[in-house]
Every structure is written in C-alpha cells, then in structure tokens.
Design a protein around this motif. Structure first.
Motif, short mmCIF file in Angstrom:
data_model
loop_
_atom_site.label_atom_id
_atom_site.label_comp_id
_atom_site.label_asym_id
_atom_site.label_seq_id
_atom_site.Cartn_x
_atom_site.Cartn_y
_atom_site.Cartn_z
N ILE A 87 -15.51 17.83 -69.20
CA ILE A 87 -15.10 17.28 -70.63
C ILE A 87 -15.89 15.91 -70.65
N ALA A 88 -15.77 15.31 -71.85
CA ALA A 88 -16.51 14.15 -72.03
C ALA A 88 -15.63 12.92 -71.50
N GLN A 89 -15.99 11.99 -70.83
CA GLN A 89 -15.15 11.04 -70.29
C GLN A 89 -14.32 10.31 -71.28
N PRO A 90 -14.94 9.80 -72.25
CA PRO A 90 -14.08 9.20 -73.45
C PRO A 90 -12.84 10.17 -73.95
N ALA A 91 -13.33 11.41 -74.04
CA ALA A 91 -12.06 12.30 -74.56
C ALA A 91 -10.87 12.41 -73.43
#
Length: 288
Positions: free
Chosen positions: A27-31
C-alpha cells in the motif's frame, strides 16, 4: 476500529519502519501512516515514539501489540478450524527443524501416505523456532533440547546416543567403548560453536573434566567425516547419522558421562492445530 488497522499495526510494529511496512503490505506509505494515526486517535494514546522519520514501538504499543497478536491469531485459528470442518483445508503444515537429515526418510514416508498434505519445511535455530511458534508462523517444530517455555507444548519422541568417532588407524580404534575423560588432550573436530549440538558436546567434555582441544570447526556433520578420514582428529557423532555420513571410521560408545540427546516435536499450546499438523505430529511420534 477495523481488522485492517490491526493487521497494518502489527506489521509496522514488527518492522518499526513505515516505508518498509508499506512495501510489504503493498500500500502507499501515506495511506499506511494515516491508518496508524487514526488507530492512535481511536485509542487515545500514541503507539509509537517518533523522531524524524524513525519510529519505535513504545510502552503503549508493546502492551497493545500483545492483545492484537492474540486477537489476530484467534481469527486465523478460527479460519483454519472452519476449513478443517468444511473439508476445504488441503493440508498445509509449516514445520521447522534443526537438521533435515535425521528426519528426511520419515518425512518422505509421511508424504507417501498423505500426498494431499503440503509440508513447508525450513531450517532454523532454537530461539528462532520458539519465536516463530509463539507468533504463529510455524505449526510445528522439531527441536533439541526439548523446549521448556510457557505457551509451548511438546512430545519427546527420540533419544539417541552420541558416539565418539575416530580414524580407523587411531589408538582407540580397537575398542568398542570409552570413558570420555580418556580423550582429554585429543584433537577434536567440532560443529561450529553457535550450533546446539556443539554446546551439548562441550558440556559433555566439561562433565568429563576437560575442555576439548578443537583443531577444526565445520558447518555440518557430513563435513566431519572428511576430516576424520584424513586423520585430522576425533569427533562426536549422533547415532542416527553414522550410516549417513558415508565415510569409513570407527565409532565408540561413551560409557561415562551419559552422552545422549532427546528430540521433541513442539507446537503452541493455545493455538488451533490443524488436522494435517496433528496427522504429521502423531505419525512422527509413532514412527520412532
């Protein structure tokens, strides 16, 4: 609070690195960061100490992680139990051993009887096996010495003698047995010091009143045979491996002290053990 939050938290707590955790979770790190922050808001306490880009699980996080692991493991156990009941479980067993050589024949026999069962076999050290049993990464492990730790249950299934192997031309070669104290001062070929077998044989020597004079260290028992044949020294050999090493040397029983080791098959006491894992455990115990 959502199940996905707990799974994400466990991975971040394991790695203590947001970017690597995001990569493993795909998954995306910010998410991921936002998910962890939302979980902390729901709980009302921070779970990690943050300093720049570094994160460390704090006291709140460690306490919560224990509960999260219990909950997620219980859900995973429930899924496996339902699969067993529904007949959908095809027989997946994660197994770790200290050595494969002693048990490869028995494992082959088991798979011949149960071709529908898939064994995932790995080799691991003693502490690694304990950690993976408790975390649920392993169903079973074969180990020596037997594990004595809360939360882990086991059955001892094989006790074997540890013999002394010497070159065919050695002064002990005409004998069938020996007191280990007689080998004081001999040159020893040994397994590396990190191996549990080495720790055990060093203790045998101390019981006999001496420290072994180690002239050669090797990774595994098959290499020991090469050096015995070359006349480099003498060595401790497990009874079950004598015929497998495949080199000509002489073996002696050790009269004193008692030199034996006991194998155990162990599992986590509170977790659900699948039908396939129980089949393998019972087969192994009954085959010795």
């Amino acid at each position: 609070m959502e199940l996905l939050q707990l799974q994400y938290f466990r991975k971040v707590a394991e790695l203590e690195h947001m970017t690597r955790a995001a990569e493993e979770l795909r998954i995306a790190q910010p998410a991921l960061s936002k998910t962890i922050s939302r979980l902390e808001e729901d709980l009302g306490v921070p779970l990690f100490d943050r300093k720049g880009r570094q994160i460390r699980l704090n006291a709140f996080g460690r306490a919560y992680l224990r509960r999260v692991e219990t909950a997620l493991n219980a859900l995973e156990d429930g899924k496996r139990e339902l699969e067993d009941l529904a007949g959908a479980e095809k027989g997946r067993v994660n197994l770790a051993t200290t050595t494969h050589k002693c048990f490869s024949d028995r494992i082959g026999d088991f798979l011949g009887i149960h071709p529908e069962i898939r064994l995932q076999i790995s080799q691991a050290g003693e502490q690694e096996k304990r950690d993976k049993l408790l975390s649920g990464e392993l169903d079973l492990c074969i180990t020596f010495p037997p594990i004595e730790q809360p939360g882990i249950k086991g059955i001892s299934f094989l006790t074997e003698e540890i013999l002394l192997a010497v070159p065919s031309s050695h002064r002990f070669a005409g004998r069938s047995s020996i007191r280990l104290s007689e080998a004081a001062g001999e040159a020893f070929i040994c397994i590396q010091s990190s191996n549990p077998f080495r720790k055990m044989t060093d203790q045998f020597c101390r019981q006999a009143g001496f420290e072994p004079d180690i002239v050669c260290e090797v990774d595994e028992h098959s290499a020991v045979g090469h050096f015995i044949r070359a006349g480099v020294g003498i060595a401790f050999i497990p009874e079950t491996l004598v015929d497998r090493i495949g080199f000509s040397f002489h073996v002696l029983r050790i009269e004193e002290p008692v030199c034996r080791r006991t194998y155990q098959i162990a599992w986590q006491k509170e977790r659900y053990l699948s039908q396939a894992a129980r089949e393998f455990r019972d087969f192994l115990v009954q085959s010795f």
